[in-house]
Design a protein around this motif. Structure first.
Motif, PDB file in Angstrom:
ATOM      1  N   ASN A 145       0.303   6.349  -7.524  1.00  0.00           N
ATOM      2  CA  ASN A 145       0.925   5.022  -7.470  1.00  0.00           C
ATOM      3  C   ASN A 145       1.555   4.604  -8.801  1.00  0.00           C
ATOM      4  O   ASN A 145       2.396   3.715  -8.828  1.00  0.00           O
ATOM      5  CB  ASN A 145      -0.108   3.964  -7.064  1.00  0.00           C
ATOM      6  CG  ASN A 145      -0.629   4.179  -5.666  1.00  0.00           C
ATOM      7  OD1 ASN A 145       0.051   4.779  -4.840  1.00  0.00           O
ATOM      8  ND2 ASN A 145      -1.833   3.699  -5.389  1.00  0.00           N
ATOM      9  N   LYS A 151       1.639   6.838   1.258  1.00  0.00           N
ATOM     10  CA  LYS A 151       1.174   8.140   0.779  1.00  0.00           C
ATOM     11  C   LYS A 151      -0.242   8.496   1.223  1.00  0.00           C
ATOM     12  O   LYS A 151      -0.673   9.629   1.019  1.00  0.00           O
ATOM     13  CB  LYS A 151       1.230   8.181  -0.765  1.00  0.00           C
ATOM     14  CG  LYS A 151       2.621   7.949  -1.326  1.00  0.00           C
ATOM     15  CD  LYS A 151       2.670   8.107  -2.838  1.00  0.00           C
ATOM     16  CE  LYS A 151       1.809   7.108  -3.585  1.00  0.00           C
ATOM     17  NZ  LYS A 151       2.123   5.694  -3.332  1.00  0.00           N
ATOM     18  N   GLU A 152      -0.970   7.533   1.793  1.00  0.00           N
ATOM     19  CA  GLU A 152      -2.386   7.794   2.058  1.00  0.00           C
ATOM     20  C   GLU A 152      -2.607   8.497   3.395  1.00  0.00           C
ATOM     21  O   GLU A 152      -1.783   8.428   4.295  1.00  0.00           O
ATOM     22  CB  GLU A 152      -3.178   6.487   1.993  1.00  0.00           C
ATOM     23  CG  GLU A 152      -3.019   5.739   0.680  1.00  0.00           C
ATOM     24  CD  GLU A 152      -3.178   6.610  -0.566  1.00  0.00           C
ATOM     25  OE1 GLU A 152      -4.011   7.532  -0.535  1.00  0.00           O
ATOM     26  OE2 GLU A 152      -2.452   6.383  -1.549  1.00  0.00           O
ATOM     27  N   GLY A 209       0.662   0.475  -4.438  1.00  0.00           N
ATOM     28  CA  GLY A 209       0.808   1.668  -3.594  1.00  0.00           C
ATOM     29  C   GLY A 209       2.244   1.927  -3.179  1.00  0.00           C
ATOM     30  O   GLY A 209       2.663   3.069  -2.998  1.00  0.00           O
ATOM     31  N   PHE A 230      -4.585   0.018  -5.431  1.00  0.00           N
ATOM     32  CA  PHE A 230      -3.705   0.674  -4.451  1.00  0.00           C
ATOM     33  C   PHE A 230      -3.044  -0.280  -3.481  1.00  0.00           C
ATOM     34  O   PHE A 230      -1.993   0.042  -2.921  1.00  0.00           O
ATOM     35  CB  PHE A 230      -4.471   1.781  -3.696  1.00  0.00           C
ATOM     36  CG  PHE A 230      -5.584   1.291  -2.799  1.00  0.00           C
ATOM     37  CD1 PHE A 230      -5.319   0.664  -1.600  1.00  0.00           C
ATOM     38  CD2 PHE A 230      -6.916   1.481  -3.170  1.00  0.00           C
ATOM     39  CE1 PHE A 230      -6.356   0.224  -0.773  1.00  0.00           C
ATOM     40  CE2 PHE A 230      -7.953   1.035  -2.361  1.00  0.00           C
ATOM     41  CZ  PHE A 230      -7.668   0.399  -1.156  1.00  0.00           C
ATOM     42  N   ASP A 231      -3.631  -1.465  -3.275  1.00  0.00           N
ATOM     43  CA  ASP A 231      -3.018  -2.389  -2.316  1.00  0.00           C
ATOM     44  C   ASP A 231      -2.021  -3.329  -3.009  1.00  0.00           C
ATOM     45  O   ASP A 231      -1.498  -4.250  -2.383  1.00  0.00           O
ATOM     46  CB  ASP A 231      -4.086  -3.172  -1.547  1.00  0.00           C
ATOM     47  CG  ASP A 231      -5.091  -3.864  -2.445  1.00  0.00           C
ATOM     48  OD1 ASP A 231      -5.319  -3.393  -3.577  1.00  0.00           O
ATOM     49  OD2 ASP A 231      -5.656  -4.895  -2.022  1.00  0.00           O
ATOM     50  N   ILE A 238       0.817  -1.223   0.000  1.00  0.00           N
ATOM     51  CA  ILE A 238       0.000   0.000   0.000  1.00  0.00           C
ATOM     52  C   ILE A 238       0.844   1.264   0.000  1.00  0.00           C
ATOM     53  O   ILE A 238       0.392   2.325  -0.427  1.00  0.00           O
ATOM     54  CB  ILE A 238      -0.983  -0.023   1.197  1.00  0.00           C
ATOM     55  CG1 ILE A 238      -2.119  -1.017   0.914  1.00  0.00           C
ATOM     56  CG2 ILE A 238      -1.530   1.356   1.513  1.00  0.00           C
ATOM     57  CD1 ILE A 238      -3.236  -1.037   1.929  1.00  0.00           C
TER      58      ILE A 238
END
Ligand SMILES: [Zn+2]
Length: 306
Positions: free
Chosen positions: A185, A75-76, A125, A121-122, A72
């Motif tokens: 990503n 960045k989240e 990421g 994203f997983d 991931i």
């Protein structure tokens, strides 16, 4: 806790790397399978979420280390991390993936090839990471106001590979697909022209190839490692956990579940017939396994019972 499960495929040394954890809705993870059945396999928390691994694969290849999927990343936002129950903080780098790489004796700058199964994203990421800005001298906290944090490639010397169709698909989302495809990503990889865009099945390096496995998304690929008559397959979201081995156990997230069904029938049929080692990216416990034919479907088998 060890973050690395090592195994060999012929002469190729491989390592399953624990890149952290996430939590996703159990109903969405198991599609049409009723909760009384799936919760026996992976119990849900009080928000109906189940724990899932963020497992990647490292292959020690003579051309250089090859990393398959990247977790991931970092960045989240905190809100995003809470919604998805992300636990992937690292002590040696941006995330736990860098810790696992270190345990396997590999530095991010050593990685020569990154192969993404797809760009959700997983899975992608960790292709890039965000550097902390300068520290505020008075508080010691990151000074987020004065400097815009910059996104950089996590593996600065690597070529990244994905299906060409998947990159196109990630760039042209609709309301159903947009939440899974986050441009930071993958666009930084485009910006420095570091993509090796694959078209269909094929060899990436001697002994490492990809097969298109549509269903979850149209251009999803599984990554194959073959040497000395042995085969390992990184299944990614075709069969995210060992609980998803039976043919009808298909994620509600899949865009084309009937296509997944036929892809699983084909790939698991070959895996059972040829005794492949399987790597389960999202299984919370089982990194590796095999499958055996079970009537018209398939069943999980632990690796050491063969
Ligand atoms: Zn996915």
């Amino acid at each position: 806790m060890t973050l690395v499960t090592s195994f060999r495929v012929g002469r190729l040394q491989c390592h399953a790397l624990e890149g952290g954890r996430q939590r996703l809705d159990g109903g969405a993870m198991f599609g049409v399978v009723p909760k009384p059945l799936w919760e026996k396999r992976i119990p849900a928390d009080d928000r109906n979420r189940i724990p899932l691994g963020l497992r990647c694969l490292l292959v020690e290849h003579e051309a250089g280390p090859v990393l398959v999927d990247t977790g991931i990343g970092n960045k989240e936002s905190d809100k995003f991390r809470q919604i998805y129950g992300v636990e992937n903080a690292g002590t040696k780098g941006p995330t736990q993936l860098e810790d696992a790489l270190a345990e396997a004796g590999c530095k991010p700058a050593d990685v020569k090839f990154v192969i993404n199964s797809h760009l959700h994203f997983d899975h992608a990421g960790g292709n890039t990471f965000v550097e902390d800005g300068p520290t505020d001298r008075r508080t010691g906290e990151p000074d987020r106001l004065s400097v815009r944090p910059s996104v950089r490639l996590s593996f600065p010397n690597a070529t990244y590979a994905v299906q060409k169709g998947e990159l196109d698909f990630a760039r042209h989302t609709n309301e159903r697909t947009a939440a899974s495809y986050l441009a930071p990503n993958f666009e930084p990889v485009s910006a420095v022209d570091r993509w090796n865009l694959l078209e269909g099945d094929g060899e990436v390096l001697p002994g490492i190839s990809v097969i298109r496995t549509p269903g979850h998304v149209p251009h999803h690929q599984c990554i194959m490692v073959r040497d000395g008559g042995e085969t390992a397959c990184f299944l990614a979201d075709l069969v995210p956990t060992s609980a998803h081995v039976p043919l009808p156990w298909i994620m509600g997230y899949d865009l084309e579940p009937l296509v997944t069904f036929e892809t699983k029938r084909r790939v698991l049929g070959q895996a059972a017939a040829e005794g492949w080692i399987l790597v389960f990216e999202h299984d919370p416990e089982r990194a590796l396994g095999r499958v055996v034919q079970d009537g018209k479907s398939f069943a999980y088998q632990a690796l050491d019972t063969r």
